[in-house]
Design a protein around this motif. Structure first.
Motif, PDB file in Angstrom:
ATOM      1  N   ASN A  52       0.864  -1.126   0.119  1.00  0.00           N
ATOM      2  CA  ASN A  52      -0.155   0.083   0.026  1.00  0.00           C
ATOM      3  C   ASN A  52       0.856   1.189   0.009  1.00  0.00           C
ATOM      4  O   ASN A  52       1.907   1.329   0.610  1.00  0.00           O
ATOM      5  CB  ASN A  52      -0.774  -0.099   1.295  1.00  0.00           C
ATOM      6  CG  ASN A  52      -2.070  -0.986   1.084  1.00  0.00           C
ATOM      7  OD1 ASN A  52      -2.453  -1.414   0.114  1.00  0.00           O
ATOM      8  ND2 ASN A  52      -2.317  -1.702   2.324  1.00  0.00           N
ATOM      9  N   LEU A  53       0.467   2.220  -0.829  1.00  0.00           N
ATOM     10  CA  LEU A  53       1.236   3.450  -0.769  1.00  0.00           C
ATOM     11  C   LEU A  53       0.226   4.504  -0.726  1.00  0.00           C
ATOM     12  O   LEU A  53      -0.050   5.510  -1.791  1.00  0.00           O
ATOM     13  CB  LEU A  53       1.857   3.456  -2.417  1.00  0.00           C
ATOM     14  CG  LEU A  53       2.824   2.407  -2.694  1.00  0.00           C
ATOM     15  CD1 LEU A  53       3.303   2.681  -4.076  1.00  0.00           C
ATOM     16  CD2 LEU A  53       4.160   2.390  -1.766  1.00  0.00           C
ATOM     17  N   GLY A  54      -0.470   4.656   0.399  1.00  0.00           N
ATOM     18  CA  GLY A  54      -1.390   5.523   0.637  1.00  0.00           C
ATOM     19  C   GLY A  54      -2.492   5.277  -0.313  1.00  0.00           C
ATOM     20  O   GLY A  54      -3.318   4.484   0.083  1.00  0.00           O
ATOM     21  N   ASN A  55      -2.953   6.454  -1.184  1.00  0.00           N
ATOM     22  CA  ASN A  55      -4.209   6.050  -2.045  1.00  0.00           C
ATOM     23  C   ASN A  55      -4.089   5.212  -3.314  1.00  0.00           C
ATOM     24  O   ASN A  55      -4.663   5.015  -4.158  1.00  0.00           O
ATOM     25  CB  ASN A  55      -4.816   7.455  -2.652  1.00  0.00           C
ATOM     26  CG  ASN A  55      -3.811   8.211  -3.466  1.00  0.00           C
ATOM     27  OD1 ASN A  55      -2.688   7.974  -3.338  1.00  0.00           O
ATOM     28  ND2 ASN A  55      -4.315   9.114  -3.909  1.00  0.00           N
ATOM     29  N   ALA A  56      -2.724   4.616  -3.232  1.00  0.00           N
ATOM     30  CA  ALA A  56      -2.327   3.792  -4.561  1.00  0.00           C
ATOM     31  C   ALA A  56      -1.838   2.366  -3.838  1.00  0.00           C
ATOM     32  O   ALA A  56      -1.458   2.255  -2.630  1.00  0.00           O
ATOM     33  CB  ALA A  56      -1.184   4.416  -5.036  1.00  0.00           C
ATOM     34  N   HIS A  57      -1.976   1.593  -4.673  1.00  0.00           N
ATOM     35  CA  HIS A  57      -1.205   0.157  -3.916  1.00  0.00           C
ATOM     36  C   HIS A  57      -0.665  -0.745  -5.286  1.00  0.00           C
ATOM     37  O   HIS A  57      -1.043  -0.269  -6.430  1.00  0.00           O
ATOM     38  CB  HIS A  57      -2.365  -0.604  -3.381  1.00  0.00           C
ATOM     39  CG  HIS A  57      -3.234  -1.138  -4.379  1.00  0.00           C
ATOM     40  ND1 HIS A  57      -4.465  -0.301  -4.543  1.00  0.00           N
ATOM     41  CD2 HIS A  57      -3.827  -2.116  -4.829  1.00  0.00           C
ATOM     42  CE1 HIS A  57      -5.479  -1.055  -5.017  1.00  0.00           C
ATOM     43  NE2 HIS A  57      -4.968  -2.213  -5.612  1.00  0.00           N
ATOM     44  N   LEU A  58       0.101  -1.636  -4.838  1.00  0.00           N
ATOM     45  CA  LEU A  58       1.022  -2.375  -5.901  1.00  0.00           C
ATOM     46  C   LEU A  58       0.447  -3.781  -5.939  1.00  0.00           C
ATOM     47  O   LEU A  58       0.340  -4.147  -4.727  1.00  0.00           O
ATOM     48  CB  LEU A  58       2.377  -2.221  -5.668  1.00  0.00           C
ATOM     49  CG  LEU A  58       3.317  -0.972  -5.610  1.00  0.00           C
ATOM     50  CD1 LEU A  58       4.511  -0.961  -5.268  1.00  0.00           C
ATOM     51  CD2 LEU A  58       3.153  -0.368  -7.037  1.00  0.00           C
ATOM     52  N   VAL A  59       0.600  -4.528  -7.046  1.00  0.00           N
ATOM     53  CA  VAL A  59       0.026  -5.802  -7.001  1.00  0.00           C
ATOM     54  C   VAL A  59       0.932  -6.676  -7.769  1.00  0.00           C
ATOM     55  O   VAL A  59       1.463  -6.206  -8.892  1.00  0.00           O
ATOM     56  CB  VAL A  59      -1.354  -6.102  -7.432  1.00  0.00           C
ATOM     57  CG1 VAL A  59      -2.314  -5.558  -6.514  1.00  0.00           C
ATOM     58  CG2 VAL A  59      -1.588  -5.472  -8.840  1.00  0.00           C
ATOM     59  N   PRO A  60       1.448  -7.865  -7.377  1.00  0.00           N
ATOM     60  CA  PRO A  60       2.462  -8.693  -8.095  1.00  0.00           C
ATOM     61  C   PRO A  60       1.580  -9.388  -9.281  1.00  0.00           C
ATOM     62  O   PRO A  60       0.400  -9.671  -9.139  1.00  0.00           O
ATOM     63  CB  PRO A  60       2.817  -9.454  -7.261  1.00  0.00           C
ATOM     64  CG  PRO A  60       1.946  -9.728  -6.137  1.00  0.00           C
ATOM     65  CD  PRO A  60       1.137  -8.358  -6.127  1.00  0.00           C
ATOM     66  N   GLY A  61       2.185  -9.390 -10.583  1.00  0.00           N
ATOM     67  CA  GLY A  61       1.539 -10.212 -11.506  1.00  0.00           C
ATOM     68  C   GLY A  61       1.958  -9.846 -12.848  1.00  0.00           C
ATOM     69  O   GLY A  61       2.498  -8.838 -13.078  1.00  0.00           O
ATOM     70  N   TYR A  62       1.512 -10.608 -13.865  1.00  0.00           N
ATOM     71  CA  TYR A  62       1.635 -10.317 -15.319  1.00  0.00           C
ATOM     72  C   TYR A  62       0.510  -9.787 -15.944  1.00  0.00           C
ATOM     73  O   TYR A  62      -0.559 -10.504 -16.067  1.00  0.00           O
ATOM     74  CB  TYR A  62       2.142 -11.649 -16.025  1.00  0.00           C
ATOM     75  CG  TYR A  62       2.721 -11.328 -17.310  1.00  0.00           C
ATOM     76  CD1 TYR A  62       4.142 -11.504 -17.515  1.00  0.00           C
ATOM     77  CD2 TYR A  62       2.061 -10.904 -18.629  1.00  0.00           C
ATOM     78  CE1 TYR A  62       4.908 -11.352 -18.717  1.00  0.00           C
ATOM     79  CE2 TYR A  62       2.739 -10.815 -19.731  1.00  0.00           C
ATOM     80  CZ  TYR A  62       4.128 -11.035 -19.789  1.00  0.00           C
ATOM     81  OH  TYR A  62       4.742 -10.932 -21.150  1.00  0.00           O
ATOM     82  N   PHE A  63       0.634  -8.512 -16.481  1.00  0.00           N
ATOM     83  CA  PHE A  63      -0.482  -7.984 -17.156  1.00  0.00           C
ATOM     84  C   PHE A  63      -0.587  -8.338 -18.569  1.00  0.00           C
ATOM     85  O   PHE A  63       0.186  -8.383 -18.996  1.00  0.00           O
ATOM     86  CB  PHE A  63      -0.336  -6.433 -17.001  1.00  0.00           C
ATOM     87  CG  PHE A  63      -1.730  -5.349 -17.544  1.00  0.00           C
ATOM     88  CD1 PHE A  63      -2.752  -5.318 -16.688  1.00  0.00           C
ATOM     89  CD2 PHE A  63      -1.649  -5.162 -18.723  1.00  0.00           C
ATOM     90  CE1 PHE A  63      -3.855  -4.600 -17.212  1.00  0.00           C
ATOM     91  CE2 PHE A  63      -2.557  -4.499 -19.281  1.00  0.00           C
ATOM     92  CZ  PHE A  63      -3.820  -4.099 -18.487  1.00  0.00           C
ATOM     93  N   PRO A  64      -1.864  -8.603 -18.730  1.00  0.00           N
ATOM     94  CA  PRO A  64      -3.047  -8.523 -18.123  1.00  0.00           C
ATOM     95  C   PRO A  64      -3.663  -9.770 -17.396  1.00  0.00           C
ATOM     96  O   PRO A  64      -4.569  -9.817 -16.809  1.00  0.00           O
ATOM     97  CB  PRO A  64      -4.113  -8.311 -19.275  1.00  0.00           C
ATOM     98  CG  PRO A  64      -3.686  -8.894 -20.375  1.00  0.00           C
ATOM     99  CD  PRO A  64      -2.079  -8.886 -20.502  1.00  0.00           C
TER     100      PRO A  64
END
Length: 202
Positions: free
Chosen positions: A80-92
């Motif tokens: 979590n980065l405040g109002n943003a967040h990171l997720v692991p994975g290969y888009f899409p």
């Protein structure tokens, strides 16, 4: 907002959790990409950053966006980065928030890492996750830059993180891949070493 350089330094200083390896020249190139793309991201927008790395662009825009998501296959856990967040994975294929839509999707120095067989799926997913009149913003290096980067990597001037994924991607194919979109801007920058593409969803 504070000036771009001070925000960039603050973003790097506030990095926590997974921090991708960078050397000074890597950071200079990253800063140039951020300042190139930022003017096209509206204040208060919702943003999806594909190939987000450790989220430095989202931290750089802290307080400027309504909300944001970053996805990167090299991440090992959510953050979590405040109002943003990171997720692991290969888009899409690994994107977990299938019901969300965004105002802007960014792919900065990412297309050259994506196999050609996957790029059409990426374009289709961008269409799915963008709101009407939303935009996809890409920065893509010119193929001739790869030899120069290989040299800098061999000399230890850049970290060369993920450079093994480069395969000589030709940005000239992007208008064909994003052929359902409206190309609203195309520009060479950085002495012709980089390209900026902005596609809008009609």
């Amino acid at each position: 907002m504070p000036n771009a350089f001070s925000r960039f330094r603050k973003a790097r200083k506030n990095s926590n959790g997974e921090r991708y390896p960078r050397k000074l020249f890597d950071e200079i190139l990253e800063f140039l990409r951020f300042t190139k793309v930022e003017p096209y991201v509206p204040k208060g927008a919702t943003l999806l950053d594909v190939g987000s790395g450790d989220g430095n662009f989202l931290r750089y825009l802290n307080g400027y966006l309504e909300s944001a998501v970053g996805i990167d296959l090299h991440l090992t856990h959510r953050a979590n980065l405040g109002n943003a967040h990171l997720v692991p994975g290969y888009f899409p294929y690994d994107f977990p928030e299938t019901d969300r839509t965004f105002d802007v999707i960014t792919l900065m120095a990412v297309a050259e890492h994506i196999p050609m067989a996957v790029l059409s799926d990426v374009a289709d997913a961008c269409w799915k996750y963008l709101k009407p009149d939303g935009q996809v913003i890409l920065t893509v290096q010119h193929p001739r830059v790869e030899g120069f980067l290989d040299l800098l990597n061999a000399l230890g001037i850049i970290e060369g993180f993920s450079m093994h994924e480069h395969y000589g991607f030709d940005p000239e194919c992007l208008p064909e891949i994003f052929n359902a979109w409206k190309l609203i801007k195309r520009e060479q920058w950085g002495f012709g070493c980089n390209n900026l593409f902005i596609f809008e969803k009609p």
